[in-house]
Design a protein around this motif. Sequence first.
Motif, PDB file in Angstrom:
ATOM      1  N   GLU A 312       0.832  -1.210   0.000  1.00  0.00           N
ATOM      2  CA  GLU A 312       0.000   0.000   0.000  1.00  0.00           C
ATOM      3  C   GLU A 312       0.865   1.258   0.000  1.00  0.00           C
ATOM      4  N   PHE A 313       1.965   1.223   0.742  1.00  0.00           N
ATOM      5  CA  PHE A 313       2.824   2.415   0.753  1.00  0.00           C
ATOM      6  C   PHE A 313       3.555   2.602  -0.573  1.00  0.00           C
ATOM      7  N   ASP A 314       3.743   1.539  -1.327  1.00  0.00           N
ATOM      8  CA  ASP A 314       4.264   1.679  -2.689  1.00  0.00           C
ATOM      9  C   ASP A 314       3.248   2.409  -3.560  1.00  0.00           C
ATOM     10  N   THR A 315       1.979   1.961  -3.448  1.00  0.00           N
ATOM     11  CA  THR A 315       0.923   2.597  -4.234  1.00  0.00           C
ATOM     12  C   THR A 315       0.809   4.077  -3.883  1.00  0.00           C
ATOM     13  N   GLU A 316       0.950   4.382  -2.603  1.00  0.00           N
ATOM     14  CA  GLU A 316       0.885   5.779  -2.144  1.00  0.00           C
ATOM     15  C   GLU A 316       2.140   6.556  -2.548  1.00  0.00           C
ATOM     16  N   GLN A 317       3.149   5.857  -3.024  1.00  0.00           N
ATOM     17  CA  GLN A 317       4.441   6.454  -3.377  1.00  0.00           C
ATOM     18  C   GLN A 317       5.083   7.200  -2.220  1.00  0.00           C
ATOM     19  N   ALA A 318       5.042   6.571  -1.046  1.00  0.00           N
ATOM     20  CA  ALA A 318       5.691   7.154   0.131  1.00  0.00           C
ATOM     21  C   ALA A 318       7.203   7.180  -0.075  1.00  0.00           C
ATOM     22  N   ASP A 319       7.841   8.298   0.256  1.00  0.00           N
ATOM     23  CA  ASP A 319       9.302   8.394   0.157  1.00  0.00           C
ATOM     24  C   ASP A 319       9.970   7.828   1.407  1.00  0.00           C
ATOM     25  N   TYR A 320       9.342   8.061   2.546  1.00  0.00           N
ATOM     26  CA  TYR A 320       9.869   7.562   3.821  1.00  0.00           C
ATOM     27  C   TYR A 320       8.754   6.853   4.568  1.00  0.00           C
ATOM     28  N   ILE A 321       9.087   5.688   5.145  1.00  0.00           N
ATOM     29  CA  ILE A 321       8.106   4.950   5.934  1.00  0.00           C
ATOM     30  C   ILE A 321       8.716   4.696   7.308  1.00  0.00           C
ATOM     31  N   PHE A 322       7.963   4.994   8.342  1.00  0.00           N
ATOM     32  CA  PHE A 322       8.438   4.766   9.704  1.00  0.00           C
ATOM     33  C   PHE A 322       7.552   3.712  10.356  1.00  0.00           C
ATOM     34  N   SER A 323       8.193   2.725  10.997  1.00  0.00           N
ATOM     35  CA  SER A 323       7.415   1.625  11.575  1.00  0.00           C
ATOM     36  C   SER A 323       7.767   1.361  13.029  1.00  0.00           C
ATOM     37  N   GLU A 324       6.766   0.956  13.779  1.00  0.00           N
ATOM     38  CA  GLU A 324       7.011   0.399  15.114  1.00  0.00           C
ATOM     39  C   GLU A 324       7.663  -0.968  14.936  1.00  0.00           C
ATOM     40  N   SER A 325       8.169  -1.586  16.023  1.00  0.00           N
ATOM     41  CA  SER A 325       8.676  -2.958  15.901  1.00  0.00           C
ATOM     42  C   SER A 325       7.744  -3.921  16.623  1.00  0.00           C
ATOM     43  N   PHE A 326       7.886  -5.190  16.280  1.00  0.00           N
ATOM     44  CA  PHE A 326       6.876  -6.176  16.710  1.00  0.00           C
ATOM     45  C   PHE A 326       7.507  -7.458  17.237  1.00  0.00           C
ATOM     46  N   TYR A 327       8.461  -7.277  18.168  1.00  0.00           N
ATOM     47  CA  TYR A 327       9.146  -8.455  18.713  1.00  0.00           C
ATOM     48  C   TYR A 327       8.317  -9.190  19.749  1.00  0.00           C
ATOM     49  N   ASP A 328       7.241  -8.525  20.221  1.00  0.00           N
ATOM     50  CA  ASP A 328       6.647  -8.932  21.492  1.00  0.00           C
ATOM     51  C   ASP A 328       5.643 -10.080  21.415  1.00  0.00           C
ATOM     52  N   ASN A 329       5.869 -11.071  20.579  1.00  0.00           N
ATOM     53  CA  ASN A 329       4.969 -12.216  20.581  1.00  0.00           C
ATOM     54  C   ASN A 329       5.669 -13.389  19.916  1.00  0.00           C
ATOM     55  N   SER A 330       5.016 -14.531  19.861  1.00  0.00           N
ATOM     56  CA  SER A 330       5.723 -15.716  19.369  1.00  0.00           C
ATOM     57  C   SER A 330       5.961 -15.640  17.863  1.00  0.00           C
ATOM     58  N   LEU A 331       5.163 -14.848  17.167  1.00  0.00           N
ATOM     59  CA  LEU A 331       5.391 -14.658  15.729  1.00  0.00           C
ATOM     60  C   LEU A 331       6.387 -13.535  15.467  1.00  0.00           C
ATOM     61  N   GLY A 332       6.846 -12.903  16.570  1.00  0.00           N
ATOM     62  CA  GLY A 332       7.694 -11.718  16.437  1.00  0.00           C
ATOM     63  C   GLY A 332       8.950 -11.960  15.619  1.00  0.00           C
ATOM     64  N   GLN A 333       9.581 -13.120  15.800  1.00  0.00           N
ATOM     65  CA  GLN A 333      10.823 -13.414  15.066  1.00  0.00           C
ATOM     66  C   GLN A 333      10.572 -13.421  13.566  1.00  0.00           C
ATOM     67  N   ALA A 334       9.455 -14.019  13.166  1.00  0.00           N
ATOM     68  CA  ALA A 334       9.144 -14.103  11.738  1.00  0.00           C
ATOM     69  C   ALA A 334       8.775 -12.721  11.186  1.00  0.00           C
ATOM     70  N   ILE A 335       7.978 -11.994  11.949  1.00  0.00           N
ATOM     71  CA  ILE A 335       7.559 -10.665  11.487  1.00  0.00           C
ATOM     72  C   ILE A 335       8.774  -9.747  11.365  1.00  0.00           C
ATOM     73  N   MET A 336       9.614  -9.733  12.402  1.00  0.00           N
ATOM     74  CA  MET A 336      10.760  -8.818  12.397  1.00  0.00           C
ATOM     75  C   MET A 336      11.808  -9.217  11.367  1.00  0.00           C
ATOM     76  N   ASN A 337      11.958 -10.523  11.109  1.00  0.00           N
ATOM     77  CA  ASN A 337      12.876 -10.966  10.053  1.00  0.00           C
ATOM     78  C   ASN A 337      12.475 -10.328   8.714  1.00  0.00           C
ATOM     79  N   ARG A 338      11.180 -10.330   8.386  1.00  0.00           N
ATOM     80  CA  ARG A 338      10.715  -9.746   7.123  1.00  0.00           C
ATOM     81  C   ARG A 338      10.829  -8.226   7.140  1.00  0.00           C
ATOM     82  N   LEU A 339      10.439  -7.640   8.290  1.00  0.00           N
ATOM     83  CA  LEU A 339      10.439  -6.174   8.371  1.00  0.00           C
ATOM     84  C   LEU A 339      11.871  -5.620   8.301  1.00  0.00           C
TER      85      LEU A 339
END
Length: 350
Positions: A312-339
Motif C-alpha cells: 500500500e505504501f508503494d501505491t501511495e508512493q511514500a518516500d519515507y516509511i516509519f514503523s514500530e517494531s513487533f518483537y513482542d509475541n511468538s510470531l515476532g521473530q518471523a515478522i521482524m525478520n521480514r520487516l
Amino acid sequence: MDTKIIKIDSNNIDSIKLKEAADILKSGGLVAFPTETVYGLGADGLNREASAKIYTAKGRPSDNPLILHISSMKALDDLTEGESLLGKKLAQAFWPGPLTLIFNKSSRVPLTTTGGLNTVAIRMPAHPVAYELIRQSGVYVAAPSANASGRPSPTTALHVIEDMEGRVDMIIDGGKADIGLESTIVDVTGDVPVILRPGFLTLEDIKKVTGEAEYDKSLFQKPTENFKPKAPGMKYRHYAPKGQLTIYEGESGSVIEAINKAAAKKQSEGFKVGIIATDETLKAYKDGIIKTIGTRKDEKTIAGGLFQILREFDTEQADYIFSESFYDNSLGQAIMNRLLKAAGYHIEKV
Ligand code: TXA
Ligand code: MG
C-alpha cells in the motif's frame, strides 16, 4: 502472454476449473495459486524448461532454489536421498502445513530447481486449492512466492495480478492468504533441526517435536560479502518497499515520539511520509499517511497485514516509511525478520 484469471472457492472447489489449472501445470505452464502462507507461482518442478519459466516470470536470480510442493508422503521417496528421522517426525507433525523441510536431494531433482545445491526444499501445503491442484496435476509443483523478485510476497490474488499478469498462464484467486508470511524453513539434513527462515511455526513448535532445534546464526543480521545464509534467498533484499523504511525500537511512548518527530521533519522537507502503526497507537501519530498493520492483541493480524501494508505504501508512493517494531509475541521473530529485510536493516533504537 494472456493470463487467465479464475476464482476458486476453497470451501467448494470447482473441479472443472481446477482440472484446467492442473492441465496447465502438467503441460509445462505456469499457474499462480493460493496457499495458507502466501500465493505461489507453480510449475512442474522436475521439468527443467517449465521451472526455468518461473525464474523469467519473477526476474529471479538463478542461484535461488525453489520449493517443491507435494500432496503425499510418498513423494519423499522420489525426491530425497537417505533417511532423515528428524524430517519424518516434523513432516508427520506439521504436514500439510506452513513448514518447508530441507532434505538431501535424489538424482531425479534437477540442479536447475535447487540452484545447484545437493539439497531440496519440500512442503505439503494445507490450503485446499493448493493441495488439490498438486494432487490433480500429478507433478511435483515448484513454487516460489508469486511476487516479482524484490517485491513483498503476495497475500491476495490482486497482488499477484499486479506483479504477474501477462507473465503466467493462469492466476487462481482463492481469497486472502490465511497466514500472510512464508513458511518456516527447517534444515533436517544434520543432527539438529536448523531454522533457515522463521515463520508461523516457531522454534518452540519445532522443539516440541524434536527436543532440540536452533536458528541459523545468520538470520537476524545484515548479510555481508563473506557471510552466507544457508537459504540462498535470505541474502537478497526482499520485501523491499520503494520508499526508505526505518524501524523504531524501544518503549512505546518513546517510539511514538521519535516517529512523530521524524515524520514531521521529512514532511516539512516536502517528502511523502508513511507510518506503520497498530490499532492501539493509530491516533497517537500526527503527520503523514498513517496506517494500522493490525492489533497487538492478536499477533496474527500483524503477520497477515505486513506485506499488504508495504504494498500500500508503494501505491501511495511514500518516500519515507516509519514503523514500530513487533518483537513482542511468538510470531515476532518471523515478522521482524521480514520487516528488517524490508528496511535494509535500518533501525533506530530509542
Ligand atoms: O510459504 C512458502 O514457503 C511459499 C509458498 C508459495 O509455499 N513459498 C516461498 O518460496 O516462500 P520462495 O521461493 O519465495 O522462498 C523459498 C526460500 C528461498 O529463500 C530459498 O533460497 C530457500 O527457500 N530454499 C529453497 N531450497 C533450498 C535449499 N535446498 N536449501 C536452503 N534453502 C532453500
Ligand atoms: Mg519469495
